[in-house]
Design a protein around this motif. Structure first.
Motif, short mmCIF file in Angstrom:
data_model
loop_
_atom_site.label_atom_id
_atom_site.label_comp_id
_atom_site.label_asym_id
_atom_site.label_seq_id
_atom_site.Cartn_x
_atom_site.Cartn_y
_atom_site.Cartn_z
N ASN A 36 7.81 1.53 -3.89
CA ASN A 36 8.92 1.36 -4.82
C ASN A 36 9.60 0.01 -4.63
O ASN A 36 10.53 -0.32 -5.33
N THR A 37 9.12 -0.78 -3.66
CA THR A 37 9.65 -2.12 -3.43
C THR A 37 8.50 -3.12 -3.47
O THR A 37 7.53 -2.99 -2.72
N PRO A 38 8.60 -4.14 -4.33
CA PRO A 38 7.49 -5.08 -4.51
C PRO A 38 7.12 -5.86 -3.25
O PRO A 38 5.96 -6.25 -3.09
N ASP A 39 8.08 -6.08 -2.35
CA ASP A 39 7.80 -6.88 -1.16
C ASP A 39 7.52 -6.03 0.08
O ASP A 39 7.58 -6.54 1.20
N ALA A 40 7.20 -4.78 -0.09
CA ALA A 40 6.90 -3.91 1.06
C ALA A 40 5.68 -4.47 1.82
O ALA A 40 4.63 -4.69 1.22
N ALA A 41 5.85 -4.69 3.10
CA ALA A 41 4.78 -5.26 3.92
C ALA A 41 3.54 -4.37 3.96
O ALA A 41 2.42 -4.85 4.13
N GLY A 42 3.73 -3.08 3.79
CA GLY A 42 2.61 -2.15 3.82
C GLY A 42 1.60 -2.38 2.70
O GLY A 42 0.42 -2.05 2.85
N LEU A 43 2.03 -2.96 1.60
CA LEU A 43 1.11 -3.22 0.48
C LEU A 43 -0.01 -4.17 0.91
O LEU A 43 -1.19 -3.92 0.63
N ALA A 44 0.34 -5.25 1.60
CA ALA A 44 -0.67 -6.22 2.04
C ALA A 44 -1.61 -5.58 3.05
O ALA A 44 -2.82 -5.86 3.05
N LYS A 45 -1.08 -4.71 3.91
CA LYS A 45 -1.93 -4.02 4.90
C LYS A 45 -2.95 -3.13 4.19
O LYS A 45 -4.12 -3.09 4.57
N ALA A 46 -2.50 -2.41 3.17
CA ALA A 46 -3.41 -1.54 2.43
C ALA A 46 -4.46 -2.36 1.68
O ALA A 46 -5.65 -2.02 1.71
N GLU A 47 -4.02 -3.42 1.04
CA GLU A 47 -4.96 -4.29 0.31
C GLU A 47 -6.01 -4.86 1.25
O GLU A 47 -7.19 -4.95 0.89
N ALA A 48 -5.59 -5.25 2.46
CA ALA A 48 -6.53 -5.81 3.44
C ALA A 48 -7.59 -4.79 3.84
O ALA A 48 -8.69 -5.17 4.27
N MET A 49 -7.27 -3.51 3.69
CA MET A 49 -8.24 -2.45 4.01
C MET A 49 -9.02 -2.00 2.78
O MET A 49 -9.77 -1.04 2.83
N GLY A 50 -8.81 -2.68 1.65
CA GLY A 50 -9.55 -2.37 0.43
C GLY A 50 -9.01 -1.19 -0.35
O GLY A 50 -9.72 -0.62 -1.19
N ILE A 51 -7.75 -0.83 -0.11
CA ILE A 51 -7.14 0.30 -0.81
C ILE A 51 -6.39 -0.21 -2.03
O ILE A 51 -5.67 -1.21 -1.96
N ALA A 52 -6.53 0.47 -3.15
CA ALA A 52 -5.79 0.11 -4.36
C ALA A 52 -4.29 0.26 -4.12
O ALA A 52 -3.86 1.21 -3.46
N THR A 53 -3.53 -0.68 -4.64
CA THR A 53 -2.07 -0.61 -4.49
C THR A 53 -1.41 -0.78 -5.86
O THR A 53 -1.96 -1.40 -6.76
N GLN A 54 -0.21 -0.21 -5.94
CA GLN A 54 0.62 -0.33 -7.16
C GLN A 54 2.07 -0.40 -6.73
O GLN A 54 2.43 0.09 -5.66
N VAL A 55 2.89 -0.98 -7.58
CA VAL A 55 4.33 -1.03 -7.36
C VAL A 55 5.02 -0.39 -8.55
O VAL A 55 4.69 -0.71 -9.70
N VAL A 56 5.95 0.51 -8.27
CA VAL A 56 6.87 1.02 -9.29
C VAL A 56 8.26 0.68 -8.75
O VAL A 56 8.81 1.42 -7.93
N ASP A 57 8.76 -0.46 -9.15
CA ASP A 57 10.01 -0.99 -8.62
C ASP A 57 11.19 -0.14 -9.10
O ASP A 57 11.53 -0.16 -10.28
#
Length: 193
Positions: A36-57
């Motif tokens: 729910n926050t665009p700058d959440a550090a966890g998003l980059a971690k998930a992307e680095a593992m090849g997991i799809a990510t989305q943001v609903v701000d």
């Protein structure tokens, strides 16, 4: 195999442990991480593992929780999510959303529920003079932190503990408990039986 969606708001340390566990033979597949926050550090971690990510701000939906939850629901349905894990997702979800995911949404909470629902759990345990605290994984229901408890880990409160030192030790237990409970939950999930 069940599709697991993980909702986060920040660094995503519990998310990371769940994702790492799902890299092993597992009844679930990490299909999506939503923040729910665009700058959440966890998003980059998930992307680095090849997991799809989305943001609903959530800030784009100020004052309109139902619109925020409708946007979130749409993404979860597009990704065919079967089970949601809340992992540091710092938004209270409304009754309609929770009802739609009844029996399919888990949360990890930093206390031995039913004690200390809500926030500031470590300080509350210290203020009460508790000898122990810990963490709980529970099913999400419309009442805050009140769903059926699926697992708990206990941590002794030490004489010189602060809220920060206690939080650090509880987090170690969270990282062990949540993956274990998710595995057990998915194995017993109706479509897996």
């Amino acid at each position: 195999m069940l599709n697991v969606g993980i909702l986060i708001s920040g660094a995503g340390s519990n998310m990371l442990r769940l994702l790492e566990d799902m890299e092993q033979p597992h009844p679930g597949r990490a299909s999506l991480v939503v923040s729910n926050t665009p700058d959440a550090a966890g998003l980059a971690k998930a992307e680095a593992m090849g997991i799809a990510t989305q943001v609903v701000d959530h800030k784009l939906y100020r004052g309109d929780r139902s619109a925020f939850e409708a946007a979130l629901q749409k993404i979860l349905l597009v990704h065919e999510i079967d089970v949601i894990c809340l992992a540091g997702f710092m938004r209270i979800l409304g009754a309609d959303f929770v009802s739609a995911w009844q029996g399919r949404m888990l949360n990890i909470h930093p206390s031995l529920l039913p004690k200390y629902q809500g926030l500031k759990t470590y300080q509350r345990a210290l203020d009460a003079g508790d000898a122990e605290t810990g963490c709980s994984v529970h099913e999400v229901v419309s009442e805050l932190d009140a769903g059926p408890i699926l697992g708990q880990s206990r941590v002794a409160v030490l004489p010189d503990d602060t809220a920060s030192s206690l939080a650090a030790r509880v987090l170690v237990q969270e990282h062990q408990l949540y993956p274990r409970v998710l595995r057990d939950f998915l194995v017993q999930f109706p479509s897996q039986a």
